[in-house]
Write a protein that holds these residues in place. Structure first.
Motif, short mmCIF file in Angstrom:
data_model
loop_
_atom_site.label_atom_id
_atom_site.label_comp_id
_atom_site.label_asym_id
_atom_site.label_seq_id
_atom_site.Cartn_x
_atom_site.Cartn_y
_atom_site.Cartn_z
N ASP A 9 1.13 1.55 7.70
CA ASP A 9 -0.16 1.11 8.23
C ASP A 9 -0.50 -0.29 7.72
N ARG A 10 -0.25 -0.53 6.44
CA ARG A 10 -0.54 -1.85 5.87
C ARG A 10 0.40 -2.92 6.45
N ARG A 12 1.77 -2.88 9.42
CA ARG A 12 1.32 -3.14 10.79
C ARG A 12 0.05 -4.00 10.78
N GLY A 13 -0.86 -3.70 9.88
CA GLY A 13 -2.07 -4.51 9.77
C GLY A 13 -1.76 -5.94 9.39
N CYS A 14 -0.81 -6.11 8.49
CA CYS A 14 -0.45 -7.45 8.03
C CYS A 14 0.09 -8.31 9.17
N LEU A 15 1.10 -7.82 9.87
CA LEU A 15 1.71 -8.64 10.92
C LEU A 15 0.83 -8.74 12.17
N LEU A 16 0.06 -7.70 12.45
CA LEU A 16 -0.87 -7.79 13.58
C LEU A 16 -1.99 -8.78 13.25
N GLY A 17 -2.48 -8.75 12.01
CA GLY A 17 -3.50 -9.72 11.60
C GLY A 17 -2.97 -11.13 11.64
N LEU A 18 -1.71 -11.30 11.24
CA LEU A 18 -1.08 -12.63 11.30
C LEU A 18 -1.00 -13.12 12.74
N ALA A 19 -0.52 -12.28 13.64
CA ALA A 19 -0.36 -12.68 15.03
C ALA A 19 -1.72 -12.99 15.67
N ALA A 20 -2.73 -12.19 15.34
CA ALA A 20 -4.06 -12.44 15.88
C ALA A 20 -4.62 -13.76 15.35
N VAL A 168 1.87 -17.32 -0.89
CA VAL A 168 1.51 -16.40 0.19
C VAL A 168 2.27 -15.09 0.05
N ALA A 169 3.57 -15.15 -0.21
CA ALA A 169 4.37 -13.92 -0.32
C ALA A 169 3.87 -13.04 -1.46
N ALA A 170 3.59 -13.65 -2.60
CA ALA A 170 3.11 -12.87 -3.74
C ALA A 170 1.75 -12.25 -3.45
N ALA A 171 0.88 -13.02 -2.80
CA ALA A 171 -0.45 -12.51 -2.48
C ALA A 171 -0.36 -11.33 -1.50
N VAL A 172 0.50 -11.44 -0.50
CA VAL A 172 0.66 -10.34 0.45
C VAL A 172 1.20 -9.10 -0.26
N ALA A 173 2.14 -9.28 -1.18
CA ALA A 173 2.70 -8.14 -1.90
C ALA A 173 1.63 -7.35 -2.63
N VAL A 174 0.64 -8.04 -3.17
CA VAL A 174 -0.45 -7.35 -3.88
C VAL A 174 -1.48 -6.82 -2.89
N ALA A 175 -1.74 -7.56 -1.81
CA ALA A 175 -2.65 -7.04 -0.78
C ALA A 175 -2.12 -5.73 -0.21
N MET A 176 -0.80 -5.58 -0.16
CA MET A 176 -0.17 -4.35 0.35
C MET A 176 -0.48 -3.13 -0.52
N THR A 177 -1.01 -3.34 -1.71
CA THR A 177 -1.38 -2.22 -2.59
C THR A 177 -2.84 -1.84 -2.43
N GLY A 178 -3.58 -2.59 -1.60
CA GLY A 178 -5.00 -2.31 -1.44
C GLY A 178 -5.86 -2.95 -2.50
N ALA A 179 -5.34 -3.94 -3.21
CA ALA A 179 -6.08 -4.61 -4.27
C ALA A 179 -7.26 -5.39 -3.72
N GLU A 180 -8.22 -5.68 -4.59
CA GLU A 180 -9.38 -6.48 -4.21
C GLU A 180 -8.94 -7.91 -3.91
N THR A 287 -6.46 -3.99 4.82
CA THR A 287 -7.27 -3.03 5.59
C THR A 287 -6.45 -2.14 6.50
N GLY A 288 -5.19 -2.50 6.75
CA GLY A 288 -4.36 -1.71 7.64
C GLY A 288 -4.59 -2.06 9.10
N GLU A 289 -3.85 -1.40 9.96
CA GLU A 289 -3.90 -1.71 11.39
C GLU A 289 -5.29 -1.57 11.96
N ALA A 290 -6.04 -0.56 11.54
CA ALA A 290 -7.38 -0.33 12.08
C ALA A 290 -8.34 -1.45 11.71
N GLY A 291 -7.99 -2.27 10.71
CA GLY A 291 -8.86 -3.37 10.33
C GLY A 291 -8.81 -4.54 11.28
N VAL A 292 -7.80 -4.58 12.16
CA VAL A 292 -7.69 -5.65 13.15
C VAL A 292 -8.53 -5.27 14.36
#
Length: 349
Positions: A9-10, A12-20, A168-180, A287-292
């Motif tokens: 889910d995360r 999908r949210g990441c790459l969908l958010g990027l494309a949007a 960016v890569a490091a930040a995404v890796a931590v965002a993938m854990t649901g961190a603040e 936020t995952g896919e539903a966040g887009v």
């Protein structure tokens, strides 16, 4: 605490958010916030498709799907030669300066890291725009995500261009854990030298986002950011330190929510497709896919391959699923290794 969102889910949210973000920011690229406001008021709706940001992201993901953690810069260079350079028939449409310079370097027979240092655009944001898959693939491990992004970046970038991708890569890796969001930004900063141009710009931009909060107007926020990090005398807008700083500050001002972060980034102008894509990737991973927003998601289809024919027909959600599957396989292998199940028969199984 159990994560309520799955890695799939995360991803999908990441790459969908990027494309949007790429698609929303595309018409605002190279414009000033004032021009954007005069033309759209606030740019909030996707008008067309994405750009090379999404296509190069899919290309980077394909490298991971083939090579995983064993990826080398020579692997990346070979993929460029066979899948990008060899398929060029005339001008390279829609490519940034770093990509054009890399193609020229490869045609001259250079190898990484010289391919990324030979041309004068090594500090561009071309690596930062495509670094999100490394964060997905190394979810929870920002050091590994940054290492993989740098391996890719050595082919096309040098100096601050590589650092932007690492952040960016490091930040995404931590965002993938649901961190603040604050913890996500801190991870990006830890992946680069504290005295680097990129780190200085990010700190300035995030300080402005934190200080102004929701009380300042969009115009005041944009003006403060531009005064702090934009290199006005440079003729191009694709500077990695500037783009990463604008993207991270938009992500913070948006509170980690996809729509707020992406709209903020796109309306800042400059390299708006890239900054909005990065902000969307970070927020989407959180936020995952539903966040887009659904109205944006419906506008995202398979890419056309206008810049990179090799990725034509691929959809970011399919690629996200593939990355998530590979991540799940990695976790299963690690668990088996810890339990001592790797490479031997276990009685009763």
């Amino acid at each position: 605490m159990i994560d309520p969102l799955s890695p799939r889910d995360r991803a999908r949210g990441c790459l969908l958010g990027l494309a949007a973000g790429d698609a929303l920011g595309a018409p605002a690229e190279n414009l000033t916030p004032e021009t954007i406001a005069a033309r759209w008021g606030v740019l909030v709706e996707i008008e067309g498709g994405g750009t090379d940001d999404t296509e190069y992201t899919l290309f980077a993901a394909s490298l991971l799907l083939r090579h995983g953690h064993a990826l080398t810069s020579d692997d990346v260079a070979e993929a460029w030669r066979t899948e990008i350079v060899a398929r060029l028939d005339g001008p390279m449409r829609g490519a940034g300066f770093s990509e054009l310079g890399t193609v020229q370097a490869l045609r001259l027979g250079l190898r990484p890291p010289l391919t990324g240092r030979w041309h004068p655009h090594g500090w561009s944001d071309g690596l930062a725009m495509r670094a999100a898959p490394y964060g997905i693939f190394a979810a929870g491990d920002p050091d590994e995500a940054a290492r993989l992004a740098e391996i890719d970046g050595r082919v096309s970038h040098g100096g601050e261009g590589v650092l932007g991708g690492r952040a960016v890569a490091a930040a995404v890796a931590v965002a993938m854990t649901g961190a603040e969001p604050g913890d996500v930004i801190d991870a990006g900063l830890r992946a680069i030298p504290a005295d680097s141009w990129t780190a200085r710009c990010v700190r300035k931009a995030v300080e402005i986002a934190d200080a102004q909060g929701e009380g300042s107007s969009r115009e005041e926020f944009a003006r403060a950011l531009h005064d702090a990090v934009v290199v006005k005398h440079y003729p191009w807008t694709d500077l990695a330190p500037e783009a990463v700083a604008l993207a991270f500050s938009a992500y913070i001002r948006g509170g980690g929510e996809v729509e707020a972060a992406v709209v903020t980034a796109a309306n800042l102008g400059r390299d708006a497709d890239t900054t909005a894509a990065i902000a969307g990737a970070l927020a989407g991973a959180g936020t995952g896919e539903a966040g887009v927003p659904a109205r944006w998601a419906r506008r995202i289809g398979p890419v056309h391959g206008r810049c990179l024919p090799v990725v034509a027909g691929r959809h970011v959600l399919d690629v996200a699923d593939q990355l998530a599957d590979q991540l799940a396989d990695q976790l299963a292998d690690r668990l088996a290794e810890r339990l001592g199940l790797t490479g031997r028969h276990v009685e009763g199984t």
